[in-house]
Scaffold this motif. Structure first.
Motif, PDB file in Angstrom:
ATOM      1  N   ALA A 173     -39.861 -81.622   6.310  1.00 54.16           N
ATOM      2  CA  ALA A 173     -40.583 -80.457   5.166  1.00 54.16           C
ATOM      3  C   ALA A 173     -40.171 -79.959   4.050  1.00 54.16           C
ATOM      4  N   GLY A 174     -38.640 -80.217   3.981  1.00 54.79           N
ATOM      5  CA  GLY A 174     -37.472 -80.083   2.939  1.00 54.79           C
ATOM      6  C   GLY A 174     -38.156 -80.318   1.754  1.00 54.79           C
ATOM      7  N   ILE A 175     -37.716 -81.473   1.274  1.00 60.62           N
ATOM      8  CA  ILE A 175     -38.653 -82.678   0.538  1.00 60.62           C
ATOM      9  C   ILE A 175     -39.693 -82.196   0.380  1.00 60.62           C
ATOM     10  N   ALA A 176     -41.172 -82.075   0.763  1.00 64.92           N
ATOM     11  CA  ALA A 176     -42.215 -81.434   0.956  1.00 64.92           C
ATOM     12  C   ALA A 176     -42.128 -81.112   0.551  1.00 64.92           C
ATOM     13  N   PHE A 224     -43.501 -80.170  -3.656  1.00 60.62           N
ATOM     14  CA  PHE A 224     -44.780 -79.301  -3.469  1.00 60.62           C
ATOM     15  C   PHE A 224     -44.867 -77.737  -4.679  1.00 60.62           C
ATOM     16  N   GLY A 225     -43.612 -77.549  -4.792  1.00 62.73           N
ATOM     17  CA  GLY A 225     -42.900 -76.842  -5.686  1.00 62.73           C
ATOM     18  C   GLY A 225     -42.884 -76.928  -6.710  1.00 62.73           C
ATOM     19  N   ARG A 226     -42.103 -78.373  -6.894  1.00 61.33           N
ATOM     20  CA  ARG A 226     -41.390 -78.753  -8.455  1.00 61.33           C
ATOM     21  C   ARG A 226     -42.253 -79.016  -9.262  1.00 61.33           C
ATOM     22  N   LEU A 227     -42.985 -80.319  -8.325  1.00 58.08           N
ATOM     23  CA  LEU A 227     -43.619 -81.917  -8.824  1.00 58.08           C
ATOM     24  C   LEU A 227     -44.969 -81.877  -8.259  1.00 58.08           C
ATOM     25  N   PRO A 228     -45.116 -81.242  -8.366  1.00 56.92           N
ATOM     26  CA  PRO A 228     -46.956 -80.890  -7.343  1.00 56.92           C
ATOM     27  C   PRO A 228     -47.283 -83.033  -7.827  1.00 56.92           C
ATOM     28  N   VAL A 253     -29.613 -78.301   4.809  1.00 52.74           N
ATOM     29  CA  VAL A 253     -29.424 -79.361   4.268  1.00 52.74           C
ATOM     30  C   VAL A 253     -31.249 -78.368   3.652  1.00 52.74           C
ATOM     31  N   ALA A 254     -31.775 -78.554   4.993  1.00 55.68           N
ATOM     32  CA  ALA A 254     -33.697 -78.337   5.273  1.00 55.68           C
ATOM     33  C   ALA A 254     -33.808 -76.770   5.096  1.00 55.68           C
ATOM     34  N   LEU A 295     -35.778 -73.431   0.333  1.00 53.43           N
ATOM     35  CA  LEU A 295     -35.621 -71.926  -0.684  1.00 53.43           C
ATOM     36  C   LEU A 295     -36.014 -72.498  -1.810  1.00 53.43           C
ATOM     37  N   VAL A 296     -35.039 -73.768  -2.508  1.00 48.26           N
ATOM     38  CA  VAL A 296     -35.228 -74.619  -4.030  1.00 48.26           C
ATOM     39  C   VAL A 296     -37.185 -75.682  -4.120  1.00 48.26           C
ATOM     40  N   GLY A 297     -37.905 -75.489  -2.980  1.00 50.80           N
ATOM     41  CA  GLY A 297     -39.283 -75.592  -3.209  1.00 50.80           C
ATOM     42  C   GLY A 297     -40.009 -74.507  -3.318  1.00 50.80           C
ATOM     43  N   LEU A 298     -39.583 -73.331  -2.543  1.00 50.31           N
ATOM     44  CA  LEU A 298     -40.477 -72.304  -2.867  1.00 50.31           C
ATOM     45  C   LEU A 298     -40.381 -71.537  -3.755  1.00 50.31           C
TER      46      LEU A 298
END
Length: 552
Positions: A464-467, A471-475, A532-533, A538-541
């Motif tokens: 989910a974190g990778i997704a 989503f957040g940085r490379l939609p 890691v997750a 956090l990076v994605g949000l």
């Protein structure tokens, strides 16, 4: 200046001669095939290569007649028949009979999935996004869109059938004969068309793509369950209620019967015709089933981002939950016979030795846990990318124009993805634990197998974190998140059977999970995966908070 303009008479656009309910079908078909120029070949090649790989394994693993006889005894058990197909294949268990018995029913589910997604993508999804209304404002007949979608399914199914016939015809499964390979390929095409017809009906019932595809997938699940129950219990009447049962009873490489496939074609024609008729009884963008009136007052959780996300994800989560529990129950029912079923399969025995464990049941259960976790990860990726779909559909912008922050809105969807994935693991673990305890007579398996399934929760959270990062940085590259469950299945399950190098599995988050209950518990990798997750989420949000919205 034209005469119409000079006289002030409005010009009339004439419909071309011959245009009717199917006008524009050919153009829409070409457009649909162009849109699926990558997706469909990937589906077809994956099914084809998977079949050829299985055929090669059969000829190499069971070259000895004694090995085939032992496998026949194992497959004759009710659990073996439920997972494969009708008993008649076992009368003369040649390599071709093995392929039809063990692979046809399984691949029929995947072919049905492909057809359902094709039809719903080019019909209901077009209406839900509003593109169908724009297309039909031109010279396009009312039935053109559904007809084009069904023709795409026909093209894909026939391409798969011919590819299978050509590929298997070049093997030595049935030397000197083309009837078996051709019938085997056409059986896949026939069952695919049957489920394409089912999707043509479900797309008329509901106004939402997910509900239409979910209902059709439920029909596929019911068809598989009827087939499994009929074959395991010796009740042919149940199996004859299933299109999958019809395809299997064509008996490629055994009796080579063609007429059962006509039942699949007849069902496809009947359902397609029903779909065309039902489409005349509804408006564009609407479904036959009227939307239920909501409650007078919403629940206290619904106005919040978490409650709204849970309400949106609830149907998909319920479907995956039922599917994971049944899948776990099916695998658990054969744990008591795992030793007898697998003792003559050298590759599987080698894979089980690498996993370890004090008994074949534990080792086999540890291998199956990867499959349950990968299926749960499919839901996790779908749920984690739901905000992107809401964004593209234009539904996110009105919500974010209020006091709702981006982080809270997207975080609600991610929370449901994380919590829902964990709940799916719990259900899958309970399914395999309950039936596994019943088949082995060991009640301790309920807790141990449930815990073994839950151990994969941190790996799901990393998925989910990778997704979320994509989503957040490379939609525009967010769909690449699907490589995580695919890679996990290839290296974590197939890699164990085929002996892939260990480092390939280490590249997957699922490869770092202790293989419970065969291996001892180790909390260190689970803690690292959890951290890691959290960092990825956090990076994605943060990336979503900083970028512009993308509305198609």
């Amino acid at each position: 200046m034209s005469a119409a303009a000079a006289t002030g008479t409005p010009a009339v656009t004439r419909t071309p001669a011959g245009a009717g309910a199917l006008a524009g079908t050919r153009a829409l078909l070409r457009f649909a095939l162009r849109r699926d120029r990558v997706r469909l070949p990937v589906w077809i090649l994956a099914l084809f290569l998977g079949t050829l790989s299985a055929a090669g394994k059969f000829t190499s693993l069971y070259a000895d007649p004694q090995a085939r006889d032992s496998l026949t005894d194992t497959m004759a058990s009710p659990a073996g028949l439920a997972m494969t197909g009708p008993r008649h294949y076992l009368d003369d268990y040649t390599f071709g009979a093995m392929l039809g018995h063990q692979m046809l029913g399984f691949l029929a589910v995947l072919v049905g999935l492909m057809n359902v997604l094709v039809v719903t993508r080019h019909t209901r999804d077009e209406e839900e996004t509003g593109r169908a209304e724009l297309v039909r404002s031109a010279v396009v007949g009312r039935h053109a869109q559904l007809a084009a979608a069904l023709w795409v399914a026909v093209v894909a199914d026939l391409a798969l059938a011919l590819l299978l016939a050509a590929g298997l015809g070049a093997t030595d499964l049935a030397p000197g004969g083309v009837t078996g390979p051709l019938l085997y390929g056409l059986a896949h095409a026939a069952v695919g068309l049957a489920f394409a017809g089912v999707a043509a009906v479900t797309t008329q019932i509901t106004a939402h793509t997910r509900a239409a595809s979910g209902t059709a997938l439920a029909v596929i699940g019911l068809a598989y369950a009827l087939r499994a129950a009929g074959d395991a219990g010796g009740h042919d009447g149940l199996s004859w209620l299933s299109p999958i049962g019809w395809a299997q009873r064509s008996y490629p490489y055994v009796d080579n019967r063609w007429w059962p496939l006509l039942l699949c074609v007849a069902l496809a024609v009947l359902c397609a015709g029903t779909g065309f008729v039902l489409s005349t009884r509804r408006d564009v963008g609407a479904g036959l089933r009227a939307a239920r009136p909501g409650r007078r007052t919403a629940s206290g959780a619904l106005p919040g981002p978490l409650g709204l996300a849970l309400r949106l994800h609830r149907p998909l989560l319920a479907g995956f939950g039922a599917g994971l529990f049944l899948m776990g129950a099916m695998y658990g029912s054969v744990l008591g016979e795992a030793d007898g079923m697998l003792k003559d399969i050298d590759q599987v025995q080698e894979a089980l030795r690498r996993i370890g464990g004090t008994s074949p049941a534990e080792s086999f259960a540890s291998m199956i846990m990867v499959i349950l976790a990968v299926v749960a990860s499919v839901y996790v990726v779908t749920a984690a990318l739901r905000p992107l779909s809401e964004e593209h559909a234009g539904r996110a912008e009105p919500l974010l124009a209020t006091g709702l922050s981006r982080v809270r809105w997207a975080g609600g969807h991610l929370a449901v993805a994380l919590g829902g994935g964990t709940a799916l693991l719990l259900l899958g673990g309970l399914g395999i634990g309950i039936t596994g305890a019943a088949s082995t007579g060991d009640p301790r398996l309920v807790l141990s197998l449930t815990g073994a399934a839950l151990a994969y929760a941190p790996a799901l959270w990393v998925t989910a974190g990778i997704a979320a990062v994509l989503f957040g940085r490379l939609p525009r590259a967010a769909r690449a998140a699907w490589t995580v469950p695919v890679y996990a299945f290839v290296t974590g399950y197939l890699g164990q059977l085929l002996g892939f190098p260990g480092w390939t599995n280490d590249l997957s988050p699922f490869g770092h999970v202790p293989r419970l209950p065969a291996a001892p518990m180790d909390g260190t990798p689970l803690t690292v995966l959890t951290l890691v997750a959290a960092a990825l989420v956090l990076v994605g949000l943060d990336g979503f908070r900083r970028r512009d919205l993308e509305t198609k």
